[in-house]
Scaffold this motif. Sequence first.
Motif, PDB file in Angstrom:
ATOM      1  N   VAL A   1       0.839  -1.203   0.000  1.00  0.00           N
ATOM      2  CA  VAL A   1       0.000   0.000   0.000  1.00  0.00           C
ATOM      3  C   VAL A   1       0.871   1.249   0.000  1.00  0.00           C
ATOM      4  N   TYR A   2       1.971   1.230   0.755  1.00  0.00           N
ATOM      5  CA  TYR A   2       2.922   2.349   0.709  1.00  0.00           C
ATOM      6  C   TYR A   2       3.430   2.567  -0.715  1.00  0.00           C
ATOM      7  N   THR A   3       3.778   1.488  -1.388  1.00  0.00           N
ATOM      8  CA  THR A   3       4.280   1.578  -2.758  1.00  0.00           C
ATOM      9  C   THR A   3       3.214   2.129  -3.698  1.00  0.00           C
ATOM     10  N   ALA A   4       1.978   1.665  -3.542  1.00  0.00           N
ATOM     11  CA  ALA A   4       0.889   2.156  -4.389  1.00  0.00           C
ATOM     12  C   ALA A   4       0.661   3.652  -4.164  1.00  0.00           C
ATOM     13  N   ALA A   5       0.672   4.079  -2.917  1.00  0.00           N
ATOM     14  CA  ALA A   5       0.468   5.497  -2.617  1.00  0.00           C
ATOM     15  C   ALA A   5       1.617   6.351  -3.147  1.00  0.00           C
ATOM     16  N   ALA A   6       2.844   5.863  -3.006  1.00  0.00           N
ATOM     17  CA  ALA A   6       3.990   6.601  -3.538  1.00  0.00           C
ATOM     18  C   ALA A   6       3.931   6.672  -5.063  1.00  0.00           C
ATOM     19  N   ALA A   7       3.478   5.594  -5.697  1.00  0.00           N
ATOM     20  CA  ALA A   7       3.337   5.602  -7.155  1.00  0.00           C
ATOM     21  C   ALA A   7       2.280   6.603  -7.594  1.00  0.00           C
ATOM     22  N   VAL A   8       1.182   6.700  -6.858  1.00  0.00           N
ATOM     23  CA  VAL A   8       0.136   7.676  -7.202  1.00  0.00           C
ATOM     24  C   VAL A   8       0.679   9.098  -7.065  1.00  0.00           C
ATOM     25  N   ILE A   9       1.457   9.350  -6.028  1.00  0.00           N
ATOM     26  CA  ILE A   9       2.037  10.685  -5.862  1.00  0.00           C
ATOM     27  C   ILE A   9       2.963  11.012  -7.029  1.00  0.00           C
TER      28      ILE A   9
ATOM     29  N   LEU B   1      -3.411   8.356   2.970  1.00  0.00           N
ATOM     30  CA  LEU B   1      -3.296   6.901   3.023  1.00  0.00           C
ATOM     31  C   LEU B   1      -1.979   6.473   3.669  1.00  0.00           C
ATOM     32  N   ILE B   2      -0.899   7.127   3.301  1.00  0.00           N
ATOM     33  CA  ILE B   2       0.401   6.806   3.910  1.00  0.00           C
ATOM     34  C   ILE B   2       0.366   7.070   5.413  1.00  0.00           C
ATOM     35  N   ALA B   3      -0.219   8.193   5.806  1.00  0.00           N
ATOM     36  CA  ALA B   3      -0.321   8.515   7.231  1.00  0.00           C
ATOM     37  C   ALA B   3      -1.195   7.496   7.966  1.00  0.00           C
ATOM     38  N   ALA B   4      -2.307   7.103   7.355  1.00  0.00           N
ATOM     39  CA  ALA B   4      -3.203   6.150   8.003  1.00  0.00           C
ATOM     40  C   ALA B   4      -2.565   4.775   8.140  1.00  0.00           C
ATOM     41  N   ILE B   5      -1.859   4.330   7.105  1.00  0.00           N
ATOM     42  CA  ILE B   5      -1.190   3.031   7.189  1.00  0.00           C
ATOM     43  C   ILE B   5      -0.117   3.073   8.282  1.00  0.00           C
ATOM     44  N   GLY B   6       0.606   4.166   8.369  1.00  0.00           N
ATOM     45  CA  GLY B   6       1.612   4.310   9.415  1.00  0.00           C
ATOM     46  C   GLY B   6       0.992   4.309  10.805  1.00  0.00           C
TER      47      GLY B   6
END
Length: 117
Positions: A35-43, A69-74
Motif C-alpha cells: 500500500v505504501y508503494t501504491a500510494a507513492a506511485a500515485v504521488i 493513506l500513507i499517514a493512516a497506514i503508518g
Amino acid sequence: MKTMVPNLIATLIGIWLSYAAVLDFSRVETSRWLVYTAAAAVIALALWSRRRDFAKWPGTSSMAASLALIAAIGMGQFGLLSHLALFWVVFFSGNIVAVLSFWAAIYRPKQIPTSQA
C-alpha cells in the motif's frame, strides 16, 4: 495521448486500492509495504500528470488522498488507528484516486480559437 498515460495508471492503482479494501483487506494489513508503494506511485504519477493536465486540482487531490493513506497506514501499523478506520481510509483514498485520475485522463476541453481584432 501521452498526457493520459499517468492518469490511467493512477486510475488502475486507485481501483486496486478500492478492491483491496473491500475484498482483500487482510492483505492490506499484512503487506503494508504494498500500500505504501501504491500510494507513492500515485504521488509520482500525479506530479507527472500535473505538468500537462488542463486542470491541476485532480492531481493535487490524488496526492492529498495518497498522503492521507500513507499517514493512516503508518498510524495503523503502530496501533493508533482502528481496523475499521483504516478500511475506510484505504477505500476512500482508492475511490478518490480512481475517479479523479480517470476524470483528468478523459477531460480535454475544446480549445476556443481567439479572434484577432
